[in-house]
Design a protein around this motif. Structure first.
Motif, mmCIF file in Angstrom:
data_model
loop_
_atom_site.group_PDB
_atom_site.id
_atom_site.type_symbol
_atom_site.label_atom_id
_atom_site.label_comp_id
_atom_site.label_asym_id
_atom_site.label_seq_id
_atom_site.Cartn_x
_atom_site.Cartn_y
_atom_site.Cartn_z
ATOM 1 N N ARG A 75 0.880 -1.092 -0.220
ATOM 2 C CA ARG A 75 0.070 0.054 0.076
ATOM 3 C C ARG A 75 0.738 1.300 -0.121
ATOM 4 N NH1 ARG A 75 -3.995 -1.780 4.941
ATOM 5 N NH2 ARG A 75 -4.852 0.149 4.491
ATOM 6 N N ILE A 76 1.898 1.218 0.836
ATOM 7 C CA ILE A 76 2.885 2.510 0.877
ATOM 8 C C ILE A 76 3.621 2.626 -0.658
ATOM 9 C CG2 ILE A 76 5.036 3.613 1.829
ATOM 10 C CD1 ILE A 76 4.230 2.091 4.342
ATOM 11 N N ILE A 77 3.764 1.484 -1.177
ATOM 12 C CA ILE A 77 4.559 1.500 -2.659
ATOM 13 C C ILE A 77 3.462 2.171 -3.668
ATOM 14 C CG2 ILE A 77 5.395 0.429 -4.464
ATOM 15 C CD1 ILE A 77 6.784 -1.540 -2.575
ATOM 16 N N ALA A 78 2.117 1.640 -3.586
ATOM 17 C CA ALA A 78 1.011 2.364 -4.362
ATOM 18 C C ALA A 78 0.997 3.769 -4.105
ATOM 19 C CB ALA A 78 -0.124 1.488 -4.160
ATOM 20 N N VAL A 79 0.990 4.129 -2.863
ATOM 21 C CA VAL A 79 0.801 5.635 -2.449
ATOM 22 C C VAL A 79 1.955 6.265 -3.000
ATOM 23 C CG1 VAL A 79 0.349 7.303 -0.639
ATOM 24 C CG2 VAL A 79 -0.908 5.119 -0.483
ATOM 25 N N GLN A 80 3.121 6.036 -2.585
ATOM 26 C CA GLN A 80 4.334 6.559 -3.029
ATOM 27 C C GLN A 80 4.416 6.805 -4.574
ATOM 28 O OE1 GLN A 80 5.710 8.556 -1.204
ATOM 29 N NE2 GLN A 80 6.741 7.720 0.621
ATOM 30 N N LEU A 81 4.045 5.606 -5.360
ATOM 31 C CA LEU A 81 4.086 5.907 -6.677
ATOM 32 C C LEU A 81 3.107 6.956 -7.262
ATOM 33 C CD1 LEU A 81 4.124 2.420 -8.352
ATOM 34 C CD2 LEU A 81 5.675 4.431 -9.001
ATOM 35 N N ALA A 82 2.047 7.098 -6.606
ATOM 36 C CA ALA A 82 0.905 8.052 -7.045
ATOM 37 C C ALA A 82 1.516 9.457 -6.790
ATOM 38 C CB ALA A 82 -0.301 7.700 -6.264
ATOM 39 N N ILE A 83 2.085 9.578 -5.358
ATOM 40 C CA ILE A 83 2.695 10.920 -5.313
ATOM 41 C C ILE A 83 3.650 11.447 -6.060
ATOM 42 C CG2 ILE A 83 4.228 12.175 -3.425
ATOM 43 C CD1 ILE A 83 2.649 10.652 -1.322
ATOM 44 N N LEU A 143 13.016 6.740 -2.593
ATOM 45 C CA LEU A 143 13.691 6.123 -1.337
ATOM 46 C C LEU A 143 12.677 4.867 -0.719
ATOM 47 C CD1 LEU A 143 15.628 8.903 0.232
ATOM 48 C CD2 LEU A 143 16.753 7.192 -1.202
ATOM 49 N N SER A 144 11.548 5.390 -0.671
ATOM 50 C CA SER A 144 10.622 4.434 0.030
ATOM 51 C C SER A 144 10.392 3.215 -0.812
ATOM 52 C CB SER A 144 9.387 5.188 0.292
ATOM 53 O OG SER A 144 9.592 5.883 1.146
ATOM 54 N N ILE A 145 10.138 3.429 -2.115
ATOM 55 C CA ILE A 145 9.896 2.400 -3.110
ATOM 56 C C ILE A 145 11.280 1.337 -3.178
ATOM 57 C CG2 ILE A 145 9.546 1.861 -5.455
ATOM 58 C CD1 ILE A 145 7.673 4.592 -5.603
ATOM 59 N N TYR A 146 12.346 2.243 -3.059
ATOM 60 C CA TYR A 146 13.546 1.399 -3.214
ATOM 61 C C TYR A 146 13.549 0.529 -2.098
ATOM 62 C CZ TYR A 146 18.694 0.568 -3.530
ATOM 63 O OH TYR A 146 20.065 -0.099 -3.590
ATOM 64 N N GLN A 216 -0.286 8.147 3.668
ATOM 65 C CA GLN A 216 1.019 7.432 3.600
ATOM 66 C C GLN A 216 1.669 7.444 4.863
ATOM 67 O OE1 GLN A 216 4.242 8.931 3.635
ATOM 68 N NE2 GLN A 216 5.422 7.185 3.538
ATOM 69 N N GLU A 217 1.675 8.676 5.888
ATOM 70 C CA GLU A 217 1.708 8.860 7.209
ATOM 71 C C GLU A 217 0.997 7.718 7.823
ATOM 72 O OE1 GLU A 217 4.042 10.992 8.585
ATOM 73 O OE2 GLU A 217 4.658 11.085 6.496
ATOM 74 N N ASN A 218 -0.210 7.400 7.862
ATOM 75 C CA ASN A 218 -0.914 6.633 8.611
ATOM 76 C C ASN A 218 -0.572 5.084 8.247
ATOM 77 O OD1 ASN A 218 -3.641 7.116 10.222
ATOM 78 N ND2 ASN A 218 -3.203 8.906 8.830
ATOM 79 N N LEU A 219 -0.032 4.677 7.038
ATOM 80 C CA LEU A 219 0.333 3.633 6.862
ATOM 81 C C LEU A 219 1.803 3.149 7.415
ATOM 82 C CD1 LEU A 219 -0.821 3.073 3.159
ATOM 83 C CD2 LEU A 219 -1.638 1.626 4.979
#
Ligand SMILES: [Zn+2]
Ligand SMILES: [Zn+2]
Lengths: 231, 258
Positions: A75-83, A143-146, A216-219
């Motif tokens: 879920r974080i990867i999905a959100v970070q990609l969207a960002i 960085l998060s995705i990496y 993202q902060e919540n996840l």
């Protein structure tokens, strides 16, 4: 420098004990791995893993220590990609446009960040603003995705993942895309009596970004990510 | 309740692991660690002073330089807000005054009070002071909104002779003031607030036997979004919970290169 003394004190009794010299440090290391310290108040607890959607809260200062989420990685990867996509797209489009008496002017995010270039001392501020609004949030997303991508695929972490995650945590307070979005709304009201103002596509992208940052902060749960990164 | 320092341990503030006293680099996440940074308060005061010194010119110099057909005016932060008020938009005037006067001044006061509280004791409960620190850390970034508004206005309002807005010197000083107060709040080690409750042991020797350590109890169940602690919300079913942990546990992962 009392701390240096402490270290040697720890090893001394073990050396004197002779036979148990090797057993003592390993037992101690295993014991320490089972403990968790609150980063806010330094209270130490014996760890009990919370289930997903449960939280472990510090009994002393009520800081949330662990808050794992179901499939948080994906879920974080999905959100970070969207960002990341929104940041790139929003940089190209105008976010506000103004018109009065036949004249029209619109401004993109990079225009706003580079607004201070007219003056020498203020020019430095321009680069800082561009960083806060676009580059730091984008860097955090990358960085998060990496860090998380190999973990969610059940693979070992990439080289330098610990450093990348630490860097991303350090950048967290300096990522200000959401503050900029609110700034747009304030600016709009301020010039409303001077001219007709309308939102461009980038404004709506940034509004969505505000929401995604909150999600993202919540996840994100630091503890779970560090645990998954192993060592 | 025992602190890591009392037990002769050093805690990592990034990954929450504990290490024997004297450890300088966390073996788990690689971050530099120290039981307490002896320079913490000096750093706080140093950055606080620089932030304060930047905040004064931020209020003296003009923030915006507005040219229109009929007028040409330079506004300071407070002057601009008061003028907006006189034009009848008291709502925005209050928002601007809160964001660029009340919050920055409040931050200076709170950080100073926290630092004083560590050196000379405080009447406030540790938990109250901790909440104040968290609020300052959270709200600090939002002061940048004023600088962003100036940037947006001066890039947007470029209509030749009819109307144009140029940024003023104050924007730079205001941004610097926000940066330094953010750094000052970050330099404050909130563990110092709690140290007064449990003075460090006379000798900091780490023993093999820590004595009883309180156990952390995962209690509150919550669900997304925005309902932290709500008891009425149901958590995902027990099967669901066991099935898919957020990340794979490295202990069970045989192929991980360590
Ligand atoms: Zn705590
Ligand atoms: Zn660590």
């Amino acid at each position: 420098m009392t701390s240096d003394v402490t270290l040697s004190d720890l090893s001394q009794p073990a050396t004197r004990a002779g036979a148990s010299a090797h057993a003592s440090p390993t037992r101690s290391a295993a014991d320490l791995a089972a403990l968790i310290a609150c980063p806010r108040c330094d209270a130490v607890f014996r760890m009990v893993e919370p289930a997903n959607n449960q939280r472990a809260i510090c009994n002393r200062c009520h800081h949330v220590l662990v808050a794992p989420r179901l499939r948080a990685g994906k879920r974080i990867i999905a959100v970070q990609l969207a960002i990341l996509i929104l940041l790139v797209a929003a940089s190209a489009y105008p976010f506000l446009s103004i018109s009065t008496k036949g004249l029209k002017h619109s401004s993109s995010i990079l225009d706003a960040a580079l607004a201070f270039t007219s003056d020498g001392a203020l020019a430095a501020l321009s680069f800082v603003l561009a960083g806060l609004i676009v580059f730091i949030p984008a860097a955090r997303a990358i960085l998060s995705i990496y860090v998380l991508a190999p973990l969610t695929l059940d693979r070992g972490p990439f080289r330098g993942a610990a450093f990348a995650f630490r860097l991303s945590e350090h950048l967290r307070p300096w990522s200000m895309a959401e503050i900029f979005a609110i700034g747009c709304a304030v600016a709009l009201i301020k010039v409303a009596d001077l001219a007709t103002v309308s939102f461009g596509p980038a404004f709506w992208m940034f509004s969505l970004l505000v929401l995604l940052v909150v999600v993202q902060e919540n996840l994100a749960c630091r503890y779970s990510i560090w645990k998954a990164l192993g060592a | 309740m025992k602190s890591a320092r009392q037990m002769g341990l050093v805690a990592c503030q990034y990954c929450t692991r504990v290490w024997p006293g004297g450890t300088r680099v966390c073996g788990h996440c690689g971050h530099h660690i120290a039981s307490r940074d002896p320079m913490s308060l000096q750093k706080v005061w140093g950055l606080w002073t620089v932030g304060m010194m930047c905040y004064i010119p931020a209020n003296i110099y003009p923030m915006l330089d507005t040219h229109t057909l009929v007028s040409d005016q330079k506004n300071t932060i407070v002057g601009g807000a008061l003028e907006l008020g006189q034009h009848g938009s008291w709502g925005i005037a209050i928002v601007i005054l809160v964001a660029s006067v009340l919050i920055p001044v409040g931050k200076f006061i709170v950080i100073a009070a926290l630092a004083f509280g560590v050196t000379s004791g405080s009447r406030l409960k540790p938990h109250t002071r901790q909440v104040l620190h968290e609020v300052v850390e959270y709200v600090g970034r939002w002061s940048m909104i004023d600088v962003f508004v100036v940037a947006i206005l001066s890039s947007l309002v470029q209509l030749g002779t009819i109307a144009s807005i140029q940024p003023g010197r104050a924007a730079l000083f205001f941004a610097l003031s926000v940066f330094f107060t953010m750094l000052s709040a970050q330099a404050f080690d909130s563990r110092l607030i709690w140290d007064a409750e449990v003075p460090p042991p006379e000798d900091l020797r780490a023993s093999d036997d820590f004595g009883p350590v309180s156990q952390i109890t995962p209690d509150t169940t919550f669900d997304f979004p925005f309902s932290a602690g709500a008891e009425t919300l149901t958590v995902a079913g027990p099967d669901d919970r066991r099935a898919d942990p957020p990340f794979t546990d490295p202990q069970t992962r045989k192929d991980s290169p360590t």
